[in-house]
Motif scaffolding. Structure first.
Motif, PDB file in Angstrom:
ATOM      1  N   THR A  99      -2.122   5.065  -2.203  1.00 50.12           N
ATOM      2  CA  THR A  99      -2.007   4.167  -3.355  1.00 50.12           C
ATOM      3  C   THR A  99      -2.488   4.867  -4.624  1.00 50.12           C
ATOM      4  O   THR A  99      -1.974   4.650  -5.715  1.00 50.12           O
ATOM      5  CB  THR A  99      -2.845   2.896  -3.115  1.00 50.12           C
ATOM      6  N   CYS A 144      -6.610  -2.770  -7.929  1.00 48.71           N
ATOM      7  CA  CYS A 144      -6.013  -3.683  -6.946  1.00 48.71           C
ATOM      8  C   CYS A 144      -6.306  -5.107  -7.398  1.00 48.71           C
ATOM      9  O   CYS A 144      -7.438  -5.406  -7.812  1.00 48.71           O
ATOM     10  CB  CYS A 144      -6.597  -3.445  -5.550  1.00 48.71           C
ATOM     11  N   GLU A 180       0.811  -1.216   0.000  1.00 47.23           N
ATOM     12  CA  GLU A 180       0.000   0.000   0.000  1.00 47.23           C
ATOM     13  C   GLU A 180       0.845   1.268   0.000  1.00 47.23           C
ATOM     14  O   GLU A 180       0.355   2.346   0.271  1.00 47.23           O
ATOM     15  CB  GLU A 180      -0.932  -0.011   1.232  1.00 47.23           C
TER      16      GLU A 180
END
Ligand code: 2AL
Length: 261
Positions: free
Chosen positions: A118, A179, A45
């Protein structure tokens, strides 16, 4: 064709989640082998997590049975170019794969990712891949990576809400999931949103199959040539290129050779 999908974080449940996606989209002749990094952070992250994840990725490429292609299963694409240096087999990142796939089905996309920090890292990736003309926005959901694992309804609602904002406020025409742990959300989101939703794990598997199928290997002319032989000191002595080569015979499989000839 053997495709090794490497999760650069150490959470094996997330590797399994990515593996389900990869196997769902893989062609009949593709064998997906999963690997969870043995060193580093439980989730990636930030820059520090990412930098320390790279050795785990290198380990998974240098050890074990050589694959026809490797996929780095984290949206930061940690160590992508370093990985391309140590093997001639194609190495694909999920972020670059997702962004390229998005450009085939829409003239603009938005990335929906996890935390604000992120988000900033993903913006840098957009610039480094030259995707500024295609990417309308990168939006954070404030959902931590491991929270995705718990598949809570609040996480899903936060992701859906940011997707909707991207389509309405930023005029994006497609959504890129920022992600690897979101790869199980594609169908639901696509159904709700009515636009292409792209997961990088699936995109990377299909690109890997295509690139290997075309007989392409990473160029060893220029910056992706094998690392120069030299001594590495301290904790990293075992990563000296000469030692790595001993662990990696880097021979293409018989199948890859057959396809390439
Ligand atoms: C990620 C990802 O894909 N895996 C991980 O640990 N962190 N990326 C992200 N944008 O949060």
């Amino acid at each position: 064709m053997l495709i090794k999908l490497i999760n650069p974080n150490t959470t094996s449940a997330m590797t399994e989640l990515m593996g389900d996606t990869a196997r769902t989209v893989a062609a009949a002749g593709s064998d997906i082998v999963l690997a969870t990094s043995r060193s580093g952070a439980a989730s990636i992250e930030g820059h520090y997590d990412e930098a320390l994840s790279i050795l785990g990725v290198i380990d998974e490429i240098a050890r074990g049975k050589p694959a026809d292609a490797y996929i780095i299963g984290c949206f930061g694409d940690p160590g992508l170019l370093a990985a391309r240096e140590i093997t001639a087999s194609p190495v694909l990142g999920v972020a670059e794969s997702a962004m390229h796939a998005a450009t085939f089905v829409a003239t603009s996309f938005s990335i929906i990712t996890t935390l604000e920090r992120t988000r900033i890292i993903s913006e840098r990736l957009v610039r480094s891949y030259g995707m500024q003309n295609h990417c309308r926005s990168v939006r954070a959901t404030d959902v931590p990576v491991l929270e995705l694992e718990r598949s809570s309804s609040t996480a899903d609602a936060a992701i859906l809400a940011e997707c909707e904002k991207a389509l309405i406020e930023d005029r994006a025409q497609a959504i890129v999931l920022g992600c690897a742990g979101m790869s199980n959300l594609v169908e639901r989101l696509q159904h709700r949103l009515g636009v292409p939703v792209i997961d990088g794990v699936a995109a990377a598997v299909k690109f890997a199959e295509g690139i290997v199928g075309m007989g392409l290997r990473t160029s060893k002319v220029g910056d992706l040539a094998y690392p120069l032989p030299k001594a590495y000191a301290g904790k990293l002595a075992e990563y000296a290129p000469a030692s790595l080569k001993l662990r990696n015979n880097d021979e293409p499989s018989a199948l890859a050779t057959a396809i390439g000839s």
